[in-house]
Design a protein around this motif. Structure first.
Motif, PDB file in Angstrom:
ATOM      1  N   TYR A  31       0.776  -1.229   0.071  1.00 31.34           N
ATOM      2  CA  TYR A  31      -0.080   0.002  -0.096  1.00 31.34           C
ATOM      3  C   TYR A  31       0.796   1.206  -0.006  1.00 31.34           C
ATOM      4  CZ  TYR A  31      -2.912   3.719   1.804  1.00 31.34           C
ATOM      5  OH  TYR A  31      -3.504   4.798   1.790  1.00 31.34           O
ATOM      6  N   HIS A  32       1.920   1.185   0.774  1.00 30.28           N
ATOM      7  CA  HIS A  32       2.756   2.347   1.033  1.00 30.28           C
ATOM      8  C   HIS A  32       3.512   2.583  -0.299  1.00 30.28           C
ATOM      9  CE1 HIS A  32       2.047   3.631   4.999  1.00 30.28           C
ATOM     10  NE2 HIS A  32       2.293   2.284   5.423  1.00 30.28           N
ATOM     11  N   PHE A  33       3.951   1.507  -0.883  1.00 36.15           N
ATOM     12  CA  PHE A  33       4.533   1.503  -2.167  1.00 36.15           C
ATOM     13  C   PHE A  33       3.949   2.351  -3.359  1.00 36.15           C
ATOM     14  CE2 PHE A  33       5.654  -0.709  -6.269  1.00 36.15           C
ATOM     15  CZ  PHE A  33       6.956  -0.270  -6.520  1.00 36.15           C
ATOM     16  N   VAL A  34       2.692   1.566  -3.355  1.00 39.28           N
ATOM     17  CA  VAL A  34       1.808   2.141  -4.680  1.00 39.28           C
ATOM     18  C   VAL A  34       1.242   3.513  -4.174  1.00 39.28           C
ATOM     19  CG1 VAL A  34      -0.674   1.945  -5.380  1.00 39.28           C
ATOM     20  CG2 VAL A  34       0.791  -0.158  -5.215  1.00 39.28           C
ATOM     21  N   SER A  35       1.085   3.915  -3.077  1.00 42.97           N
ATOM     22  CA  SER A  35       0.727   5.233  -2.672  1.00 42.97           C
ATOM     23  C   SER A  35       1.807   6.319  -3.084  1.00 42.97           C
ATOM     24  CB  SER A  35       0.665   5.633  -1.009  1.00 42.97           C
ATOM     25  OG  SER A  35      -0.562   4.784  -0.874  1.00 42.97           O
ATOM     26  N   GLN A  36       3.184   6.062  -2.784  1.00 43.00           N
ATOM     27  CA  GLN A  36       4.255   6.830  -3.320  1.00 43.00           C
ATOM     28  C   GLN A  36       4.219   6.885  -4.575  1.00 43.00           C
ATOM     29  OE1 GLN A  36       7.744   4.880  -1.578  1.00 43.00           O
ATOM     30  NE2 GLN A  36       7.384   5.778   0.638  1.00 43.00           N
ATOM     31  N   ILE A  37       4.079   5.948  -5.538  1.00 43.84           N
ATOM     32  CA  ILE A  37       4.013   5.910  -6.886  1.00 43.84           C
ATOM     33  C   ILE A  37       2.861   6.748  -7.406  1.00 43.84           C
ATOM     34  CG2 ILE A  37       3.642   4.413  -9.014  1.00 43.84           C
ATOM     35  CD1 ILE A  37       5.011   2.401  -7.680  1.00 43.84           C
ATOM     36  N   TYR A  38       1.917   6.864  -6.775  1.00 42.44           N
ATOM     37  CA  TYR A  38       0.446   7.709  -7.190  1.00 42.44           C
ATOM     38  C   TYR A  38       1.001   8.953  -6.810  1.00 42.44           C
ATOM     39  CZ  TYR A  38      -4.229   9.590  -7.190  1.00 42.44           C
ATOM     40  OH  TYR A  38      -5.271  10.113  -7.234  1.00 42.44           O
ATOM     41  N   VAL A  39       1.501   9.406  -5.825  1.00 40.57           N
ATOM     42  CA  VAL A  39       1.819  10.736  -5.326  1.00 40.57           C
ATOM     43  C   VAL A  39       2.841  11.245  -6.177  1.00 40.57           C
ATOM     44  CG1 VAL A  39       2.884  12.163  -3.485  1.00 40.57           C
ATOM     45  CG2 VAL A  39       1.077  10.590  -2.948  1.00 40.57           C
ATOM     46  N   HIS A  40       3.749  10.470  -6.763  1.00 38.14           N
ATOM     47  CA  HIS A  40       4.904  10.935  -7.757  1.00 38.14           C
ATOM     48  C   HIS A  40       4.399  11.279  -8.910  1.00 38.14           C
ATOM     49  CE1 HIS A  40       8.757  10.995  -9.658  1.00 38.14           C
ATOM     50  NE2 HIS A  40       8.289  10.026 -10.568  1.00 38.14           N
ATOM     51  N   ASP A  41       3.547  10.462  -9.398  1.00 39.92           N
ATOM     52  CA  ASP A  41       2.860  10.735 -10.846  1.00 39.92           C
ATOM     53  C   ASP A  41       1.942  11.811 -10.619  1.00 39.92           C
ATOM     54  OD1 ASP A  41       3.866   8.543 -11.645  1.00 39.92           O
ATOM     55  OD2 ASP A  41       2.145   7.109 -11.854  1.00 39.92           O
ATOM     56  N   THR A  43       2.202  14.540  -8.775  1.00 34.17           N
ATOM     57  CA  THR A  43       2.911  15.851  -8.647  1.00 34.17           C
ATOM     58  C   THR A  43       3.788  15.877  -9.933  1.00 34.17           C
ATOM     59  OG1 THR A  43       4.996  14.454  -7.591  1.00 34.17           O
ATOM     60  CG2 THR A  43       3.304  15.790  -6.222  1.00 34.17           C
ATOM     61  N   LYS A  44       4.174  14.934 -10.573  1.00 39.10           N
ATOM     62  CA  LYS A  44       4.879  15.006 -11.984  1.00 39.10           C
ATOM     63  C   LYS A  44       3.951  15.505 -12.863  1.00 39.10           C
ATOM     64  CE  LYS A  44       7.595  12.131 -15.344  1.00 39.10           C
ATOM     65  NZ  LYS A  44       8.290  11.177 -15.427  1.00 39.10           N
ATOM     66  N   GLN A  45       2.576  15.092 -12.859  1.00 44.47           N
ATOM     67  CA  GLN A  45       1.802  15.624 -13.800  1.00 44.47           C
ATOM     68  C   GLN A  45       1.495  17.238 -13.486  1.00 44.47           C
ATOM     69  OE1 GLN A  45      -1.730  13.181 -13.609  1.00 44.47           O
ATOM     70  NE2 GLN A  45      -0.824  11.554 -14.404  1.00 44.47           N
ATOM     71  N   GLY A  50       9.474  20.026 -11.272  1.00 47.57           N
ATOM     72  CA  GLY A  50      10.214  20.823 -12.218  1.00 47.57           C
ATOM     73  C   GLY A  50      10.398  20.353 -13.506  1.00 47.57           C
ATOM     74  N   THR A  51       9.406  19.508 -13.992  1.00 43.46           N
ATOM     75  CA  THR A  51       8.967  18.734 -15.222  1.00 43.46           C
ATOM     76  C   THR A  51       8.158  19.925 -16.088  1.00 43.46           C
ATOM     77  OG1 THR A  51       8.510  16.856 -14.310  1.00 43.46           O
ATOM     78  CG2 THR A  51       7.991  16.979 -16.533  1.00 43.46           C
ATOM     79  N   PRO A  52       8.576  20.231 -17.168  1.00 40.42           N
ATOM     80  CA  PRO A  52       8.233  21.425 -17.961  1.00 40.42           C
ATOM     81  C   PRO A  52       6.942  20.886 -18.274  1.00 40.42           C
ATOM     82  CG  PRO A  52       9.791  20.379 -19.172  1.00 40.42           C
ATOM     83  CD  PRO A  52      10.009  19.910 -17.767  1.00 40.42           C
ATOM     84  N   PRO A  53       5.746  21.836 -18.436  1.00 42.70           N
ATOM     85  CA  PRO A  53       4.300  21.228 -18.735  1.00 42.70           C
ATOM     86  C   PRO A  53       4.311  21.303 -20.342  1.00 42.70           C
ATOM     87  CG  PRO A  53       4.749  23.755 -18.403  1.00 42.70           C
ATOM     88  CD  PRO A  53       5.866  23.255 -18.168  1.00 42.70           C
ATOM     89  N   PRO A  54       3.455  20.286 -20.586  1.00 45.45           N
ATOM     90  CA  PRO A  54       3.621  19.865 -22.031  1.00 45.45           C
ATOM     91  C   PRO A  54       3.277  21.383 -23.094  1.00 45.45           C
ATOM     92  CG  PRO A  54       1.600  19.344 -21.126  1.00 45.45           C
ATOM     93  CD  PRO A  54       2.518  19.721 -19.902  1.00 45.45           C
ATOM     94  N   PRO A  55       3.699  21.067 -24.225  1.00 49.18           N
ATOM     95  CA  PRO A  55       3.651  22.405 -24.903  1.00 49.18           C
ATOM     96  C   PRO A  55       2.262  22.612 -25.343  1.00 49.18           C
ATOM     97  CG  PRO A  55       4.893  20.752 -26.289  1.00 49.18           C
ATOM     98  CD  PRO A  55       4.576  20.298 -24.967  1.00 49.18           C
ATOM     99  N   SER A  56       2.025  23.915 -25.432  1.00 51.77           N
ATOM    100  CA  SER A  56       0.515  24.242 -25.841  1.00 51.77           C
ATOM    101  C   SER A  56       0.182  23.981 -27.138  1.00 51.77           C
ATOM    102  CB  SER A  56       0.441  25.792 -25.384  1.00 51.77           C
ATOM    103  OG  SER A  56       1.081  26.596 -26.386  1.00 51.77           O
ATOM    104  N   LYS A  57      -1.057  23.731 -27.243  1.00 45.13           N
ATOM    105  CA  LYS A  57      -1.611  23.424 -28.624  1.00 45.13           C
ATOM    106  C   LYS A  57      -1.872  24.618 -29.802  1.00 45.13           C
ATOM    107  CE  LYS A  57      -3.654  19.144 -27.274  1.00 45.13           C
ATOM    108  NZ  LYS A  57      -4.939  18.430 -26.970  1.00 45.13           N
ATOM    109  N   SER A  58      -1.568  25.610 -29.270  1.00 47.41           N
ATOM    110  CA  SER A  58      -1.754  26.836 -30.094  1.00 47.41           C
ATOM    111  C   SER A  58      -0.680  27.277 -30.968  1.00 47.41           C
ATOM    112  CB  SER A  58      -2.430  27.887 -29.122  1.00 47.41           C
ATOM    113  OG  SER A  58      -1.244  28.331 -28.289  1.00 47.41           O
ATOM    114  N   GLY A  59       0.543  26.698 -30.673  1.00 47.50           N
ATOM    115  CA  GLY A  59       1.566  26.711 -31.514  1.00 47.50           C
ATOM    116  C   GLY A  59       2.429  28.090 -31.048  1.00 47.50           C
TER     117      GLY A  59
END
Length: 69
Positions: A31-41, A43-45, A50-59
């Motif tokens: 449970y703790h392992f899965v929770s850490q993965i979920y929280v990591h995902d 926060t990454k999203q 520090g992960t840059p956001p995906p480029p905007s679709k407007s160009g």
């Protein structure tokens, strides 16, 4: 004969308790392992790590110095 059966039942109870404790411990660790993965995902999203956001679709992506020439 009664003492033998009681002893056998006590041993079985001890073994089942040990197995049950082991399963519960492993479930808690999982449970703790899965929770850490979920929280990591999550926060990454959100870009928290520090992960840059995906480029905007407007160009209107920022230009690099090589693009400006």
């Amino acid at each position: 004969m009664t003492a033998f059966v009681q002893n056998l039942l006590q041993q079985m109870q001890t073994r089942f308790q040990t197995m049950s404790d082991s399963i519960i411990t492993k479930n808690i660790l999982f449970y703790h392992f899965v929770s850490q993965i979920y929280v990591h995902d999550i926060t990454k999203q959100m870009g928290v790590e520090g992960t840059p956001p995906p480029p905007s679709k407007s160009g209107d992506e920022p230009k690099t110095p090589a693009d400006s020439t």
